[in-house]
Design a protein around this motif. Structure first.
Motif, PDB file in Angstrom:
ATOM      1  N   GLU A  98      32.282  58.203  46.843  1.00  0.00           N
ATOM      2  CA  GLU A  98      31.611  56.916  47.113  1.00  0.00           C
ATOM      3  C   GLU A  98      30.813  56.484  45.874  1.00  0.00           C
ATOM      4  OE1 GLU A  98      32.509  55.490  49.687  1.00  0.00           O
ATOM      5  OE2 GLU A  98      32.761  56.920  51.312  1.00  0.00           O
ATOM      6  N   LEU A  99      30.130  57.454  45.285  1.00  0.00           N
ATOM      7  CA  LEU A  99      29.319  57.171  44.091  1.00  0.00           C
ATOM      8  C   LEU A  99      30.173  56.586  42.966  1.00  0.00           C
ATOM      9  CD1 LEU A  99      26.772  57.552  42.226  1.00  0.00           C
ATOM     10  CD2 LEU A  99      27.597  59.872  41.818  1.00  0.00           C
ATOM     11  N   TRP A 100      31.300  57.256  42.677  1.00  0.00           N
ATOM     12  CA  TRP A 100      32.121  56.795  41.550  1.00  0.00           C
ATOM     13  C   TRP A 100      32.966  55.573  41.905  1.00  0.00           C
ATOM     14  CZ3 TRP A 100      30.882  57.526  36.766  1.00  0.00           C
ATOM     15  CH2 TRP A 100      29.950  58.528  36.522  1.00  0.00           C
ATOM     16  N   SER A 101      33.175  55.364  43.206  1.00  0.00           N
ATOM     17  CA  SER A 101      33.800  54.101  43.621  1.00  0.00           C
ATOM     18  C   SER A 101      32.813  52.972  43.342  1.00  0.00           C
ATOM     19  CB  SER A 101      34.116  54.117  45.123  1.00  0.00           C
ATOM     20  OG  SER A 101      35.061  55.096  45.424  1.00  0.00           O
ATOM     21  N   GLY A 102      31.551  53.212  43.691  1.00  0.00           N
ATOM     22  CA  GLY A 102      30.517  52.198  43.467  1.00  0.00           C
ATOM     23  C   GLY A 102      30.297  51.927  41.991  1.00  0.00           C
ATOM     24  N   ILE A 103      30.165  52.979  41.215  1.00  0.00           N
ATOM     25  CA  ILE A 103      29.940  52.802  39.770  1.00  0.00           C
ATOM     26  C   ILE A 103      31.113  52.032  39.151  1.00  0.00           C
ATOM     27  CG2 ILE A 103      29.903  54.077  37.563  1.00  0.00           C
ATOM     28  CD1 ILE A 103      28.019  56.090  38.945  1.00  0.00           C
ATOM     29  N   SER A 104      32.322  52.413  39.538  1.00  0.00           N
ATOM     30  CA  SER A 104      33.512  51.755  38.960  1.00  0.00           C
ATOM     31  C   SER A 104      33.619  50.302  39.407  1.00  0.00           C
ATOM     32  CB  SER A 104      34.788  52.500  39.366  1.00  0.00           C
ATOM     33  OG  SER A 104      34.700  53.851  38.989  1.00  0.00           O
ATOM     34  N   GLY A 105      33.398  50.089  40.716  1.00  0.00           N
ATOM     35  CA  GLY A 105      33.615  48.754  41.280  1.00  0.00           C
ATOM     36  C   GLY A 105      32.477  47.781  41.012  1.00  0.00           C
ATOM     37  N   ILE A 106      31.319  48.297  40.613  1.00  0.00           N
ATOM     38  CA  ILE A 106      30.194  47.392  40.340  1.00  0.00           C
ATOM     39  C   ILE A 106      29.891  47.364  38.837  1.00  0.00           C
ATOM     40  CG2 ILE A 106      27.756  46.878  40.806  1.00  0.00           C
ATOM     41  CD1 ILE A 106      28.180  48.388  43.535  1.00  0.00           C
ATOM     42  N   TYR A 107      29.441  48.483  38.269  1.00  0.00           N
ATOM     43  CA  TYR A 107      28.948  48.457  36.886  1.00  0.00           C
ATOM     44  C   TYR A 107      30.079  48.411  35.854  1.00  0.00           C
ATOM     45  CZ  TYR A 107      25.066  50.094  39.714  1.00  0.00           C
ATOM     46  OH  TYR A 107      24.133  50.224  40.708  1.00  0.00           O
ATOM     47  N   VAL A 108      31.082  49.281  36.043  1.00  0.00           N
ATOM     48  CA  VAL A 108      32.201  49.281  35.074  1.00  0.00           C
ATOM     49  C   VAL A 108      32.949  47.954  35.174  1.00  0.00           C
ATOM     50  CG1 VAL A 108      34.317  50.466  34.360  1.00  0.00           C
ATOM     51  CG2 VAL A 108      32.365  51.810  35.175  1.00  0.00           C
ATOM     52  N   ASP A 109      33.139  47.497  36.402  1.00  0.00           N
ATOM     53  CA  ASP A 109      33.811  46.207  36.616  1.00  0.00           C
ATOM     54  C   ASP A 109      33.033  45.076  35.924  1.00  0.00           C
ATOM     55  OD1 ASP A 109      35.644  44.314  38.276  1.00  0.00           O
ATOM     56  OD2 ASP A 109      33.615  43.667  38.779  1.00  0.00           O
ATOM     57  N   THR A 110      31.727  45.054  36.079  1.00  0.00           N
ATOM     58  CA  THR A 110      30.931  43.980  35.464  1.00  0.00           C
ATOM     59  C   THR A 110      31.064  44.016  33.946  1.00  0.00           C
ATOM     60  OG1 THR A 110      29.339  44.065  37.259  1.00  0.00           O
ATOM     61  CG2 THR A 110      28.576  43.057  35.214  1.00  0.00           C
ATOM     62  N   ASP A 111      30.882  45.204  33.364  1.00  0.00           N
ATOM     63  CA  ASP A 111      30.862  45.307  31.896  1.00  0.00           C
ATOM     64  C   ASP A 111      32.236  45.112  31.266  1.00  0.00           C
ATOM     65  OD1 ASP A 111      28.179  45.584  31.518  1.00  0.00           O
ATOM     66  OD2 ASP A 111      28.190  47.768  31.704  1.00  0.00           O
ATOM     67  N   ILE A 112      33.281  45.492  31.968  1.00  0.00           N
ATOM     68  CA  ILE A 112      34.617  45.405  31.357  1.00  0.00           C
ATOM     69  C   ILE A 112      35.408  44.202  31.886  1.00  0.00           C
ATOM     70  CG2 ILE A 112      36.840  46.575  31.089  1.00  0.00           C
ATOM     71  CD1 ILE A 112      35.356  49.204  30.852  1.00  0.00           C
ATOM     72  N   VAL A 113      35.496  44.087  33.210  1.00  0.00           N
ATOM     73  CA  VAL A 113      36.363  43.020  33.759  1.00  0.00           C
ATOM     74  C   VAL A 113      35.671  41.661  33.654  1.00  0.00           C
ATOM     75  CG1 VAL A 113      37.635  42.184  35.767  1.00  0.00           C
ATOM     76  CG2 VAL A 113      37.471  44.655  35.326  1.00  0.00           C
ATOM     77  N   ARG A 114      34.473  41.578  34.223  1.00  0.00           N
ATOM     78  CA  ARG A 114      33.805  40.250  34.252  1.00  0.00           C
ATOM     79  C   ARG A 114      33.489  39.761  32.852  1.00  0.00           C
ATOM     80  NH1 ARG A 114      35.710  39.390  38.903  1.00  0.00           N
ATOM     81  NH2 ARG A 114      36.206  41.543  39.284  1.00  0.00           N
ATOM     82  N   LYS A 115      32.934  40.660  31.987  1.00  0.00           N
ATOM     83  CA  LYS A 115      32.429  40.183  30.700  1.00  0.00           C
ATOM     84  C   LYS A 115      33.487  40.101  29.604  1.00  0.00           C
ATOM     85  CE  LYS A 115      27.664  41.426  31.562  1.00  0.00           C
ATOM     86  NZ  LYS A 115      26.557  42.332  31.244  1.00  0.00           N
ATOM     87  N   VAL A 116      34.577  40.843  29.730  1.00  0.00           N
ATOM     88  CA  VAL A 116      35.585  40.825  28.650  1.00  0.00           C
ATOM     89  C   VAL A 116      36.963  40.360  29.150  1.00  0.00           C
ATOM     90  CG1 VAL A 116      36.776  42.185  26.876  1.00  0.00           C
ATOM     91  CG2 VAL A 116      34.362  42.624  27.376  1.00  0.00           C
ATOM     92  N   LEU A 117      37.516  41.085  30.123  1.00  0.00           N
ATOM     93  CA  LEU A 117      38.889  40.754  30.545  1.00  0.00           C
ATOM     94  C   LEU A 117      39.024  39.319  31.019  1.00  0.00           C
ATOM     95  CD1 LEU A 117      39.987  43.980  32.425  1.00  0.00           C
ATOM     96  CD2 LEU A 117      41.063  42.979  30.421  1.00  0.00           C
ATOM     97  N   LEU A 118      38.052  38.866  31.807  1.00  0.00           N
ATOM     98  CA  LEU A 118      38.171  37.505  32.344  1.00  0.00           C
ATOM     99  C   LEU A 118      38.093  36.453  31.246  1.00  0.00           C
ATOM    100  CD1 LEU A 118      36.371  37.556  35.819  1.00  0.00           C
ATOM    101  CD2 LEU A 118      38.786  37.785  35.270  1.00  0.00           C
ATOM    102  N   GLU A 119      37.423  36.798  30.141  1.00  0.00           N
ATOM    103  CA  GLU A 119      37.377  35.880  28.999  1.00  0.00           C
ATOM    104  C   GLU A 119      38.781  35.723  28.390  1.00  0.00           C
ATOM    105  OE1 GLU A 119      34.941  33.932  28.026  1.00  0.00           O
ATOM    106  OE2 GLU A 119      36.015  33.182  26.259  1.00  0.00           O
ATOM    107  N   TYR A 120      39.576  36.792  28.450  1.00  0.00           N
ATOM    108  CA  TYR A 120      40.950  36.704  27.927  1.00  0.00           C
ATOM    109  C   TYR A 120      41.888  36.010  28.928  1.00  0.00           C
ATOM    110  CZ  TYR A 120      39.950  39.469  23.820  1.00  0.00           C
ATOM    111  OH  TYR A 120      39.451  39.875  22.618  1.00  0.00           O
TER     112      TYR A 120
END
Ligand code: GSH
Length: 213
Positions: A98-120
């Motif tokens: 649950e912890l690593w699902s949360g970390i991946s789906g919230i913090y990693v997602d924000t820093d990688i998907v929202r801030k970089v991937l979506l820009e591409y």
């Protein structure tokens, strides 16, 4: 073959991919679509809001009604279908997933998907170009997210140990995407274990069928 379950959303979405991979691992027939009961459901429409109050995807359609949020869907699939277990039974180990699902789906997602991937994917610069300054500003966050994940991974094959879990299903599509970006590849390559992780996953059928779709 039994009737496929319906996942509402586009196949390029990382979270839709998480649910698709769960279906692959559990051998659940599924379809991914933006049409429900023969009607196209536009993103962010009133019909979409009826499926998910924040108009997000994926949404799993069930006989009892729609289920939004990837973690809720993964738990539902785990509790409803057999096949590969995505959650350990030991309470502490389950909490780690649950912890690593949360970390991946919230913090990693924000820093990688929202801030970089979506820009591409949806460039917001002049004439539809990628804003290089936005990407550059996001790089420390990407480096930090990858370091956090690589440290947790250590010498293990998966994020919570030797077995693949729900947490990997959330993480894998994100690492897969960023590793393919010119700006992301060297950042992932800085962590040998992360490269081995994604290469090992990409070789497996459950991922091959999803990550290339
Ligand atoms: N917490 C949600 C996040 C879902 C999410 O943000 N999905 C993205 C696609 S990867 C989305 O719906 N984007 C469309 C939007 O925000 O309008 C989950 O775990 O399912």
């Amino acid at each position: 073959m039994s009737t496929p379950i319906t996942i509402y959303g586009p196949t390029f979405s990382t979270f839709v991919r998480s649910v698709m991979m769960a279906c692959e691992l559990k051998d659940i027939p599924y379809e991914v679509t933006t049409e429900i009961n023969g009607e196209k459901i536009e993103f962010r429409s009133a019909q979409h809001k009826a499926l998910h109050p924040y108009t997000k995807f994926p949404v799993l359609m069930t006989e009892k009604g729609p289920i939004g949020e990837t973690v809720a869907i993964l738990h539902y699939l785990e509790n409803t279908f057999g096949g590969k277990k995505l959650y350990p039974t030991d309470p502490f180990e389950q909490a780690q997933v649950e912890l690593w699902s949360g970390i991946s789906g919230i913090y990693v997602d924000t820093d990688i998907v929202r801030k970089v991937l979506l820009e591409y994917i949806f460039p917001k610069g002049e004439n539809g170009t990628v804003r290089a300054d936005v990407v550059e500003a996001a790089m420390p966050g990407v480096e930090n997210a990858l370091s956090v994940v690589a440290e947790q991974l250590g010498d293990n094959a998966y994020i919570c140990g030797d077995e693949i879990t729900a947490a990997d299903l959330i993480l894998i599509p994100i690492i897969d995407y960023i590793e393919q970006l010119e700006v992301g590849k060297p950042k992932v390559a800085a962590h040998k274990n992360l490269v081995e992780y994604i290469e090992n996953v990409r070789k497996q059928d459950f991922a091959k069928r999803v990550l290339t779709s």
